[in-house]
Each structure stands twice: as C-alpha cells, then as structure tokens.
Scaffold this motif. Structure first.
Motif, PDB file in Angstrom:
ATOM      1  N   GLN A 189     144.346  28.437 121.657  1.00  0.00           N
ATOM      2  CA  GLN A 189     143.755  28.786 120.360  1.00  0.00           C
ATOM      3  C   GLN A 189     142.961  27.613 119.795  1.00  0.00           C
ATOM      4  OE1 GLN A 189     147.490  30.123 118.639  1.00  0.00           O
ATOM      5  NE2 GLN A 189     146.641  32.152 118.268  1.00  0.00           N
TER       6      GLN A 189
ATOM      7  N   SER B  20     135.407  25.533 120.086  1.00  0.00           N
ATOM      8  CA  SER B  20     134.111  26.053 120.562  1.00  0.00           C
ATOM      9  C   SER B  20     133.458  26.917 119.482  1.00  0.00           C
ATOM     10  CB  SER B  20     134.274  26.821 121.873  1.00  0.00           C
ATOM     11  OG  SER B  20     134.978  28.006 121.652  1.00  0.00           O
ATOM     12  N   ARG B  21     134.274  27.672 118.730  1.00  0.00           N
ATOM     13  CA  ARG B  21     133.696  28.480 117.647  1.00  0.00           C
ATOM     14  C   ARG B  21     133.142  27.583 116.548  1.00  0.00           C
ATOM     15  NH1 ARG B  21     138.539  31.470 118.050  1.00  0.00           N
ATOM     16  NH2 ARG B  21     139.228  30.572 116.073  1.00  0.00           N
TER      17      ARG B  21
ATOM     18  N   ALA C  47     139.656  27.417 121.661  1.00  0.00           N
ATOM     19  CA  ALA C  47     138.739  28.481 121.228  1.00  0.00           C
ATOM     20  C   ALA C  47     138.178  28.158 119.844  1.00  0.00           C
ATOM     21  CB  ALA C  47     139.469  29.822 121.211  1.00  0.00           C
TER      22      ALA C  47
ATOM     23  N   VAL D  25     151.318  28.170 110.494  1.00  0.00           N
ATOM     24  CA  VAL D  25     151.094  28.713 111.838  1.00  0.00           C
ATOM     25  C   VAL D  25     150.802  27.579 112.812  1.00  0.00           C
ATOM     26  CG1 VAL D  25     149.525  30.107 113.235  1.00  0.00           C
ATOM     27  CG2 VAL D  25     150.210  30.897 110.984  1.00  0.00           C
ATOM     28  N   LYS D  26     151.480  27.619 113.943  1.00  0.00           N
ATOM     29  CA  LYS D  26     151.212  26.597 114.965  1.00  0.00           C
ATOM     30  C   LYS D  26     150.322  27.208 116.041  1.00  0.00           C
ATOM     31  CE  LYS D  26     155.516  24.080 114.337  1.00  0.00           C
ATOM     32  NZ  LYS D  26     156.061  24.998 113.282  1.00  0.00           N
TER      33      LYS D  26
ATOM     34  N   THR E  15     153.925  31.795 115.034  1.00  0.00           N
ATOM     35  CA  THR E  15     152.787  31.924 115.946  1.00  0.00           C
ATOM     36  C   THR E  15     151.824  32.956 115.377  1.00  0.00           C
ATOM     37  OG1 THR E  15     153.971  33.592 117.185  1.00  0.00           O
ATOM     38  CG2 THR E  15     154.046  31.336 118.032  1.00  0.00           C
ATOM     39  N   TRP E  16     150.626  32.977 115.916  1.00  0.00           N
ATOM     40  CA  TRP E  16     149.590  33.874 115.406  1.00  0.00           C
ATOM     41  C   TRP E  16     148.841  34.448 116.586  1.00  0.00           C
ATOM     42  CZ3 TRP E  16     144.168  32.089 113.933  1.00  0.00           C
ATOM     43  CH2 TRP E  16     143.460  33.129 113.312  1.00  0.00           C
ATOM     44  N   GLU E  17     148.657  35.777 116.574  1.00  0.00           N
ATOM     45  CA  GLU E  17     148.011  36.396 117.728  1.00  0.00           C
ATOM     46  C   GLU E  17     146.490  36.281 117.694  1.00  0.00           C
ATOM     47  OE1 GLU E  17     147.828  40.951 115.955  1.00  0.00           O
ATOM     48  OE2 GLU E  17     149.190  40.485 117.603  1.00  0.00           O
ATOM     49  N   GLY E  18     145.941  35.898 116.540  1.00  0.00           N
ATOM     50  CA  GLY E  18     144.484  35.795 116.413  1.00  0.00           C
ATOM     51  C   GLY E  18     143.951  34.456 116.892  1.00  0.00           C
ATOM     52  N   GLY E  19     142.664  34.237 116.635  1.00  0.00           N
ATOM     53  CA  GLY E  19     142.061  32.946 116.939  1.00  0.00           C
ATOM     54  C   GLY E  19     141.847  32.677 118.412  1.00  0.00           C
ATOM     55  N   MET E  20     141.899  33.736 119.239  1.00  0.00           N
ATOM     56  CA  MET E  20     141.751  33.542 120.684  1.00  0.00           C
ATOM     57  C   MET E  20     140.302  33.727 121.148  1.00  0.00           C
ATOM     58  SD  MET E  20     144.736  32.908 121.936  1.00  0.00           S
ATOM     59  CE  MET E  20     144.721  33.384 123.657  1.00  0.00           C
ATOM     60  N   GLY E  21     139.476  34.319 120.309  1.00  0.00           N
ATOM     61  CA  GLY E  21     138.129  34.685 120.735  1.00  0.00           C
ATOM     62  C   GLY E  21     137.221  33.495 120.989  1.00  0.00           C
ATOM     63  N   SER E  22     136.524  33.524 122.127  1.00  0.00           N
ATOM     64  CA  SER E  22     135.537  32.477 122.408  1.00  0.00           C
ATOM     65  C   SER E  22     134.204  32.899 121.806  1.00  0.00           C
ATOM     66  CB  SER E  22     135.396  32.305 123.917  1.00  0.00           C
ATOM     67  OG  SER E  22     134.831  33.479 124.456  1.00  0.00           O
ATOM     68  N   VAL E  23     133.226  32.017 121.876  1.00  0.00           N
ATOM     69  CA  VAL E  23     131.892  32.355 121.372  1.00  0.00           C
ATOM     70  C   VAL E  23     131.346  33.562 122.143  1.00  0.00           C
ATOM     71  CG1 VAL E  23     129.538  31.488 121.105  1.00  0.00           C
ATOM     72  CG2 VAL E  23     131.470  29.967 120.682  1.00  0.00           C
TER      73      VAL E  23
ATOM     74  N   VAL F  51     111.627  36.064 111.824  1.00  0.00           N
ATOM     75  CA  VAL F  51     112.863  36.109 111.037  1.00  0.00           C
ATOM     76  C   VAL F  51     113.263  37.575 110.803  1.00  0.00           C
ATOM     77  CG1 VAL F  51     113.941  35.525 108.829  1.00  0.00           C
ATOM     78  CG2 VAL F  51     112.405  33.906 109.935  1.00  0.00           C
TER      79      VAL F  51
ATOM     80  N   LEU G 266     114.848  38.858 113.880  1.00  0.00           N
ATOM     81  CA  LEU G 266     116.186  38.260 114.012  1.00  0.00           C
ATOM     82  C   LEU G 266     117.181  39.003 113.107  1.00  0.00           C
ATOM     83  CD1 LEU G 266     117.813  35.804 115.205  1.00  0.00           C
ATOM     84  CD2 LEU G 266     117.287  34.612 113.074  1.00  0.00           C
TER      85      LEU G 266
END
Lengths: 312, 51
Positions: free
Chosen positions: B12, B18-19, B15, B6-7, A16-24, A61, A64
């Motif tokens: 996830q 959407s990213r 998310a 990694v599963k 498992t991986w704790e990352g990748g949870m962030g939304s835009v 630009v 920005l």
C-alpha cells in the motif's frame, strides 16, 4: 456501511485497510482509455469541421477536458457496475472486481474528474460546451448506467446517445451552439451503436444472461436481434452518406463512405443469414470488428477531406 | 495512548508513493496549463491593465 461502522472497522485491533492498493495504471484503466480514444477522435473531428476558429491551445485544453469527462463517466460506470463486472468474463479484470481499487475510491475519482473537466471546459472554452459535457456525463452515468442498462433491452439504443455527443461538444466548443451538421455527426454514432453492441451481445450473450443484463439477444432472442441489426445497418447507410448529400463533405467522402456502408450492410446481412453454430458466431465477430474500423474510417475521411480543403 | 491508526502494508505504501508522484506531476502540468491559457485568453498584457 455507515461512517461510524467504517471508523470502527478501521480502528479495530489489526487496523488494516483494504483500500489504497491501486497503482497509477489501475486508475488509468478506470478511465476506459479505449473508449476515451474514440471520444477524443470524434470530438476532434467535430471541432475541425465546425466553421470558425478556436485558438489551438484552447482547442487542446477543450479536447483534454472532453477526454477527462469521458474517462470520469467510465470510472463512475465501473463504480456502479462493479457487481455485474465481477460476473462477466469481459469485465471481471477491471480494477474494482480485481480488488485493486475500492468502489469508494472509484466514486471519488470519477466525481473529482467530472467536476474538474466540466468547470475547466466552461472557464477555458465556453459555458454552453461545459454544460453539454456535464449533461453527457449525467446521461451516461444516471440515465444509461443506473437506469436503462439493467431495465430495458433498449438500453444501448437510448444510452448510445452519450457516446454520440462528443462531436457535438467538439463543434460547440468552436461555434458555441448546435447545428444540423453536428447533429448529423451525432446521428451517425447514435445509429451505429445498436448494431455494434448487438453484434458483441450476440457472441457474448451468455455473459449478459449470467449478469442479468437485458441485452436484446437475451430478452428478444437472437433472431429478432439479427433482424434489428440489419434494419439499423440499412438505416445507418444513408445517414453516413448524408454529409456529402448535405454539402459539408466532398465527393471523395461520398464515394468511399458509400462503399464502406455497403460492406457494413453486407456484413449485417451475413449476421442475419447465418444463424447457427460457428458460422453465426464468426459472422457476429466480423461485424463487430468491422464496425469499429467503419466508424473510425468515416470520421477519418471527414477529417482528411476537411484538412485537404483547408490546405488547397 | 495506543496508536489505533490504519497501518499500511508495504504494498500500500508503494502504491501510495507512485500515486503521489503522479498527482504531483498532474498538478505541475495544470499550473503550466492554466498559465498558458491565461496568456492565450487575456493576452500578454494581462498584468499591465489598470486596477
């Protein structure tokens, strides 16, 4: 953690991986949008006040890039400060302490945006401005966040320069250089920053104490902080009026900015006078709230008067 | 061979989707931006100059 350890952790039985949870939205929060809006506004005023012309597309630009550069600094700041953000009530809901984005993700996001904004600004507008944006990001992240913030009560005095650079960058985008006028705009924000942040620190000193950040009220005491707030407010007033005195703002700005500055000094005096209980806390909150409006109105006045002069 | 990659959880994956859409939109916006900037900086004759 080494890469080998991380690989081992990621290829363990559960994989498992704790990352990748962030939304835009979480990534947008990393950019500190509220700070960003002030940066965009002050940089825009710098651009509009500067003599000379920049094609509207290139100016857009440029703005920005300045905004993205400021956002990148915010992301790098949150990456480095995740440990203390967890402790303070004001910051514990930020994406990293809330567990939505990992520090590594914030670091890569911040570095990518920094590089992209600086290179694009250099290529599209001019390299002096691009270099100035790079310097500003470095100043905020390395000098302020990594060094000053945790080591001296003068942290936000010196570090405040980073927040004061945007009008200079906006001005340089048009003229390619730094002038007295843009330095005055810088000085207004630079001298405004200490009373603004110290007012906040007065009613949030418990937070800063718990996180071990040497803010002025924590180190020098509340009494000294109140005196310094008043001193900065008194010094700031003539600097705010100086665009009129130096001839790059008109009499309307001169009059209204004097009145606004008088209110700021009066509120700072109130903070200095009321030292106990709820009245003291209210006085600090009132100064903090007004300081935001004050800076906005000063720059809005400069912009409005300039636009009117152009139209007439 | 056992799959040791990694599963991702459903959350996830959502998310990431959407990213990915946001990144695609940003990239498309950048393509348009650089196209317009090229025209503004170099003029409409950018492709007709001598080699």
């Amino acid at each position: 953690m080494s890469l080998a350890e991380r690989h081992e952790m990621m290829t363990g039985q559960d994989a498992t991986w704790e990352g990748g949870m962030g939304s835009v939205g979480d990534y947008i929060a990393l950019l500190k949008p509220r700070v960003m809006s002030l940066v965009i506004f002050t940089a825009f005023v710098g651009m509009m006040l500067a003599p000379g012309q920049l094609h509207p597309v290139l100016a857009g630009v440029g703005l920005l890039c300045i905004a993205i550069g400021a956002g990148a600094s915010g992301a790098l700041n949150m990456w480095y400060d995740a440990d203390i953000d967890r402790i303070m009530s004001r910051t514990k809901k930020r994406p990293i302490p809330a567990g939505k984005i990992t520090p590594d993700e914030a670091l890569v996001f911040g570095l990518t945006l920094s590089l992209g904004s600086v290179l694009t600004l250099g290529l599209v507008v001019n390299w002096f401005t691009g270099a100035f944006l790079a310097f500003t990001i470095l100043f905020y992240v390395v000098i302020y966040t990594m060094w000053l913030k945790r080591s001296t009560p003068q942290n936000i005095v010196i570090g405040g320069a980073a927040g004061a650079f945007p009008p200079i960058i906006g001005w340089a985008a048009v003229t390619g250089n730094v002038s007295l006028e843009s330095l005055i705009l810088f000085l207004i924000i630079f001298m405004w920053t200490p009373p603004h942040f110290w007012a906040l620190a007065l009613f949030k000193s418990g937070d800063y104490r718990a996180a071990g950040i040497p803010m002025m009220p924590v180190v020098a005491g509340e009494s000294s902080t109140r005196t310094q707030i008043l001193a900065y407010a008194v010094i700031l007033a003539p600097i705010v009026v100086s665009p009129y005195l130096l001839g790059f703002a008109g009499p309307v700005y001169g009059g209204v900015s004097s009145a606004l500055s008088a209110v700021f000094v009066a509120l700072a005096f109130n903070v200095w006078r009321k030292r106990e209980g709820d009245a003291a806390r209210k006085a600090a909150i009132r100064l903090f709230s007004y300081s935001i409006l004050y800076l906005f109105l000063i720059f809005a006045l400069l912009l409005g008067e300039n636009l009117l002069t152009r139209m007439v | 061979m056992e799959d040791d990659r990694v599963k991702l959880t459903e959350k996830q994956k959502q998310a990431r989707r959407s990213r990915s859409i946001a990144i695609a939109l940003v990239l498309a916006a950048l393509v348009i931006l650089f196209y317009v900037v090229t025209i503004v900086k170099m003029g409409p004759d950018v492709l007709t100059r001598p080699l």
